[in-house]
Design a protein around this motif. Structure first.
Motif, PDB file in Angstrom:
ATOM      1  N   LYS A 131       0.835  -1.204   0.000  1.00 28.77           N
ATOM      2  CA  LYS A 131       0.000   0.000   0.000  1.00 28.77           C
ATOM      3  C   LYS A 131       0.870   1.253   0.000  1.00 28.77           C
ATOM      4  CE  LYS A 131      -3.784   2.256   2.472  1.00 28.77           C
ATOM      5  NZ  LYS A 131      -4.707   2.176   3.617  1.00 28.77           N
ATOM      6  N   ARG A 132       1.957   1.226   0.757  1.00 28.50           N
ATOM      7  CA  ARG A 132       2.844   2.381   0.801  1.00 28.50           C
ATOM      8  C   ARG A 132       3.459   2.633  -0.569  1.00 28.50           C
ATOM      9  NH1 ARG A 132       7.602   2.873   5.191  1.00 28.50           N
ATOM     10  NH2 ARG A 132       5.830   3.466   6.456  1.00 28.50           N
ATOM     11  N   ILE A 133       3.900   1.568  -1.241  1.00 26.64           N
ATOM     12  CA  ILE A 133       4.488   1.710  -2.574  1.00 26.64           C
ATOM     13  C   ILE A 133       3.464   2.289  -3.546  1.00 26.64           C
ATOM     14  CG2 ILE A 133       5.386   0.415  -4.549  1.00 26.64           C
ATOM     15  CD1 ILE A 133       6.662  -1.510  -2.484  1.00 26.64           C
ATOM     16  N   GLU A 134       2.241   1.780  -3.465  1.00 27.01           N
ATOM     17  CA  GLU A 134       1.179   2.263  -4.345  1.00 27.01           C
ATOM     18  C   GLU A 134       0.895   3.748  -4.101  1.00 27.01           C
ATOM     19  OE1 GLU A 134      -3.547   1.309  -5.296  1.00 27.01           O
ATOM     20  OE2 GLU A 134      -2.469   0.182  -3.770  1.00 27.01           O
ATOM     21  N   LEU A 135       0.855   4.148  -2.835  1.00 31.74           N
ATOM     22  CA  LEU A 135       0.567   5.539  -2.518  1.00 31.74           C
ATOM     23  C   LEU A 135       1.723   6.455  -2.918  1.00 31.74           C
ATOM     24  CD1 LEU A 135      -1.139   5.132   0.981  1.00 31.74           C
ATOM     25  CD2 LEU A 135      -2.225   5.669  -1.198  1.00 31.74           C
ATOM     26  N   LEU A 136       2.940   5.979  -2.758  1.00 33.27           N
ATOM     27  CA  LEU A 136       4.100   6.776  -3.170  1.00 33.27           C
ATOM     28  C   LEU A 136       4.113   6.976  -4.680  1.00 33.27           C
ATOM     29  CD1 LEU A 136       6.907   5.323  -0.855  1.00 33.27           C
ATOM     30  CD2 LEU A 136       5.851   7.590  -0.724  1.00 33.27           C
ATOM     31  N   GLU A 137       3.726   5.934  -5.417  1.00 32.15           N
ATOM     32  CA  GLU A 137       3.649   6.051  -6.873  1.00 32.15           C
ATOM     33  C   GLU A 137       2.551   7.035  -7.270  1.00 32.15           C
ATOM     34  OE1 GLU A 137       4.215   5.455 -10.959  1.00 32.15           O
ATOM     35  OE2 GLU A 137       5.503   5.221  -9.194  1.00 32.15           O
ATOM     36  N   LYS A 141       3.029  10.622  -9.383  1.00 37.27           N
ATOM     37  CA  LYS A 141       2.270  11.002 -10.573  1.00 37.27           C
ATOM     38  C   LYS A 141       1.685  12.403 -10.430  1.00 37.27           C
ATOM     39  CE  LYS A 141       0.877   6.310 -11.915  1.00 37.27           C
ATOM     40  NZ  LYS A 141      -0.269   5.364 -12.038  1.00 37.27           N
ATOM     41  N   PHE A 142       1.056  12.688  -9.288  1.00 39.82           N
ATOM     42  CA  PHE A 142       0.429  13.997  -9.116  1.00 39.82           C
ATOM     43  C   PHE A 142       1.474  15.108  -8.985  1.00 39.82           C
ATOM     44  CE2 PHE A 142      -3.431  11.590  -8.211  1.00 39.82           C
ATOM     45  CZ  PHE A 142      -4.384  12.373  -8.834  1.00 39.82           C
ATOM     46  N   GLN A 143       2.617  14.786  -8.410  1.00 34.78           N
ATOM     47  CA  GLN A 143       3.659  15.795  -8.290  1.00 34.78           C
ATOM     48  C   GLN A 143       4.324  16.095  -9.630  1.00 34.78           C
ATOM     49  OE1 GLN A 143       6.180  14.215  -5.172  1.00 34.78           O
ATOM     50  NE2 GLN A 143       5.007  15.230  -3.560  1.00 34.78           N
ATOM     51  N   SER A 144       4.105  15.221 -10.623  1.00 39.97           N
ATOM     52  CA  SER A 144       4.689  15.454 -11.942  1.00 39.97           C
ATOM     53  C   SER A 144       3.879  16.462 -12.764  1.00 39.97           C
ATOM     54  CB  SER A 144       4.788  14.133 -12.717  1.00 39.97           C
ATOM     55  OG  SER A 144       3.504  13.685 -13.128  1.00 39.97           O
ATOM     56  N   LEU A 145       2.694  16.832 -12.278  1.00 35.57           N
ATOM     57  CA  LEU A 145       1.848  17.774 -13.003  1.00 35.57           C
ATOM     58  C   LEU A 145       2.449  19.174 -12.979  1.00 35.57           C
ATOM     59  CD1 LEU A 145      -1.699  16.728 -11.693  1.00 35.57           C
ATOM     60  CD2 LEU A 145      -0.542  15.953 -13.784  1.00 35.57           C
ATOM     61  N   THR A 146       2.287  19.885 -14.084  1.00 39.93           N
ATOM     62  CA  THR A 146       2.686  21.288 -14.114  1.00 39.93           C
ATOM     63  C   THR A 146       1.626  22.123 -13.387  1.00 39.93           C
ATOM     64  OG1 THR A 146       1.514  21.760 -16.172  1.00 39.93           O
ATOM     65  CG2 THR A 146       3.769  20.903 -16.355  1.00 39.93           C
ATOM     66  N   ASP A 147       1.958  23.369 -13.121  1.00 40.49           N
ATOM     67  CA  ASP A 147       0.987  24.256 -12.465  1.00 40.49           C
ATOM     68  C   ASP A 147      -0.276  24.400 -13.311  1.00 40.49           C
ATOM     69  OD1 ASP A 147       2.732  24.605 -10.377  1.00 40.49           O
ATOM     70  OD2 ASP A 147       3.496  26.532 -11.101  1.00 40.49           O
ATOM     71  N   ASP A 148      -0.097  24.506 -14.623  1.00 43.83           N
ATOM     72  CA  ASP A 148      -1.251  24.649 -15.524  1.00 43.83           C
ATOM     73  C   ASP A 148      -2.137  23.405 -15.488  1.00 43.83           C
ATOM     74  OD1 ASP A 148      -0.440  27.159 -16.295  1.00 43.83           O
ATOM     75  OD2 ASP A 148       0.638  26.453 -18.071  1.00 43.83           O
ATOM     76  N   SER A 203      -5.265  12.760  -2.222  1.00 45.32           N
ATOM     77  CA  SER A 203      -5.477  13.807  -1.220  1.00 45.32           C
ATOM     78  C   SER A 203      -5.391  13.258   0.201  1.00 45.32           C
ATOM     79  CB  SER A 203      -6.840  14.479  -1.426  1.00 45.32           C
ATOM     80  OG  SER A 203      -7.900  13.571  -1.151  1.00 45.32           O
ATOM     81  N   GLN A 204      -5.492  11.917   0.334  1.00 48.64           N
ATOM     82  CA  GLN A 204      -5.407  11.282   1.646  1.00 48.64           C
ATOM     83  C   GLN A 204      -4.052  10.631   1.895  1.00 48.64           C
ATOM     84  OE1 GLN A 204      -8.657   8.544   1.337  1.00 48.64           O
ATOM     85  NE2 GLN A 204     -10.218  10.083   1.788  1.00 48.64           N
ATOM     86  N   VAL A 205      -3.135  10.722   0.929  1.00 46.05           N
ATOM     87  CA  VAL A 205      -1.861  10.030   1.033  1.00 46.05           C
ATOM     88  C   VAL A 205      -1.070  10.475   2.256  1.00 46.05           C
ATOM     89  CG1 VAL A 205       0.434   9.831   0.023  1.00 46.05           C
ATOM     90  CG2 VAL A 205      -1.571   9.410  -1.372  1.00 46.05           C
ATOM     91  N   LYS A 207      -1.921  11.823   5.093  1.00 48.42           N
ATOM     92  CA  LYS A 207      -2.504  11.361   6.346  1.00 48.42           C
ATOM     93  C   LYS A 207      -2.309   9.859   6.514  1.00 48.42           C
ATOM     94  CE  LYS A 207      -6.046  14.950   6.663  1.00 48.42           C
ATOM     95  NZ  LYS A 207      -7.505  15.225   6.700  1.00 48.42           N
ATOM     96  N   THR A 208      -2.450   9.114   5.398  1.00 53.74           N
ATOM     97  CA  THR A 208      -2.292   7.663   5.458  1.00 53.74           C
ATOM     98  C   THR A 208      -0.880   7.294   5.833  1.00 53.74           C
ATOM     99  OG1 THR A 208      -3.995   7.396   3.781  1.00 53.74           O
ATOM    100  CG2 THR A 208      -2.570   5.511   4.185  1.00 53.74           C
ATOM    101  N   VAL A 209       0.098   7.925   5.171  1.00 56.40           N
ATOM    102  CA  VAL A 209       1.490   7.605   5.443  1.00 56.40           C
ATOM    103  C   VAL A 209       1.870   8.011   6.852  1.00 56.40           C
ATOM    104  CG1 VAL A 209       3.864   8.119   4.769  1.00 56.40           C
ATOM    105  CG2 VAL A 209       2.138   7.734   3.010  1.00 56.40           C
ATOM    106  N   GLU A 210       1.376   9.189   7.295  1.00 56.15           N
ATOM    107  CA  GLU A 210       1.714   9.647   8.642  1.00 56.15           C
ATOM    108  C   GLU A 210       1.182   8.737   9.718  1.00 56.15           C
ATOM    109  OE1 GLU A 210       4.160  12.640   7.775  1.00 56.15           O
ATOM    110  OE2 GLU A 210       3.531  12.169   9.807  1.00 56.15           O
ATOM    111  N   SER A 211       0.066   8.060   9.448  1.00 50.92           N
ATOM    112  CA  SER A 211      -0.535   7.199  10.472  1.00 50.92           C
ATOM    113  C   SER A 211       0.101   5.831  10.554  1.00 50.92           C
ATOM    114  CB  SER A 211      -2.035   7.028  10.186  1.00 50.92           C
ATOM    115  OG  SER A 211      -2.239   6.298   8.989  1.00 50.92           O
ATOM    116  N   GLN A 212       0.995   5.496   9.603  1.00 47.80           N
ATOM    117  CA  GLN A 212       1.609   4.180   9.605  1.00 47.80           C
ATOM    118  C   GLN A 212       2.818   4.148  10.511  1.00 47.80           C
ATOM    119  OE1 GLN A 212       2.385   3.198   5.559  1.00 47.80           O
ATOM    120  NE2 GLN A 212       0.247   2.816   5.106  1.00 47.80           N
TER     121      GLN A 212
END
Length: 212
Positions: A131-137, A141-148, A203-205, A207-212
């Motif tokens: 689950k951690r690997i999936e959430l990191l991936e 992906k979302f961090q690869s988005l440009t501002d536009d 959007s929940q990543v 919080k999920t990672v912090e709770s592990q």
């Protein structure tokens, strides 16, 4: 791959509680056993990228289990913790599990109980790692988005259409289409529904990672 091929059982302060017969039995099942005396030595040796479990024996140090649980939470270590002890009361067992241990095994116990506990805890830690690997991936992906592209994503989340987005962002509808295509390609989805589901999970990543 068989989880046992790479799974390790770490045992802290257990040399007087878990005998050589039990250790040999677990090794015969394919598990690696590491006997350690302190939390510090465990933190140096533990491989957080592989499934495993941690046995904690508290005959001479009752607070050891709580110290370890706190360290695991702080460091987000995915391996599961099992308290191994003699004459464990219900109140203590409930308290330890509530604090974050996976379970409690009361000594003496059979080899089968020991084996089942190892299998269950390692299976759970493997699921947490996956689950951690999936959430990191997903985060990558979302961090690869440009501002536009992210502006278009936020507009889609709000339910806005192409014309409304083009007006608000002061660009052409063709530009909106181009950014949407790039957005779908980067997140690797084929539909708006899948995109929105991925966004909700992302959007929940944190919080999920912090709770592990």
């Amino acid at each position: 791959m068989d989880a046992r091929a790479i799974a390790t059982v770490y045992a802290i302060n257990c040399s007087d509680d878990i005998g050589s017969a039990e250790i040999n039995f677990l090794e015969q099942q394919g598990y690696q056993i590491q006997l350690l005396s302190t939390i510090e030595s465990l933190l140096r040796e533990i491989n957080v990228e592989e499934p495993g479990c941690v046995f904690v024996c508290t005959k001479q140090n009752e607070v050891l289990i709580y110290q370890l649980i706190r360290e695991f939470k702080k460091r987000k270590i995915p391996q599961e913790i099992v308290l191994i002890a003699e004459h464990v009361g219900i109140k203590q067992a409930v308290e330890v599990v509530r604090e974050g241990a996976y379970t409690v095994v009361e000594l003496p116990c059979s080899k089968i109980i020991l084996l089942n506990t190892v299998q269950e805890t390692i299976a759970k830690s493997a699921r947490k790692l996956a689950k951690r690997i999936e959430l990191l991936e997903l985060t990558r992906k979302f961090q690869s988005l440009t501002d536009d592209e992210f502006e278009v994503l936020e507009a889609l989340v709000k339910g806005e259409g192409n014309k409304q987005m083009a007006h608000q962002l002061d660009v052409s509808s063709r530009t909106i289409d181009r950014r949407k295509r790039a957005l779908f390609d980067k997140i690797n989805v084929d539909s708006l529904a899948d995109l929105l589901l991925s966004y909700i999970r992302w959007s929940q990543v944190d919080k999920t990672v912090e709770s592990q």
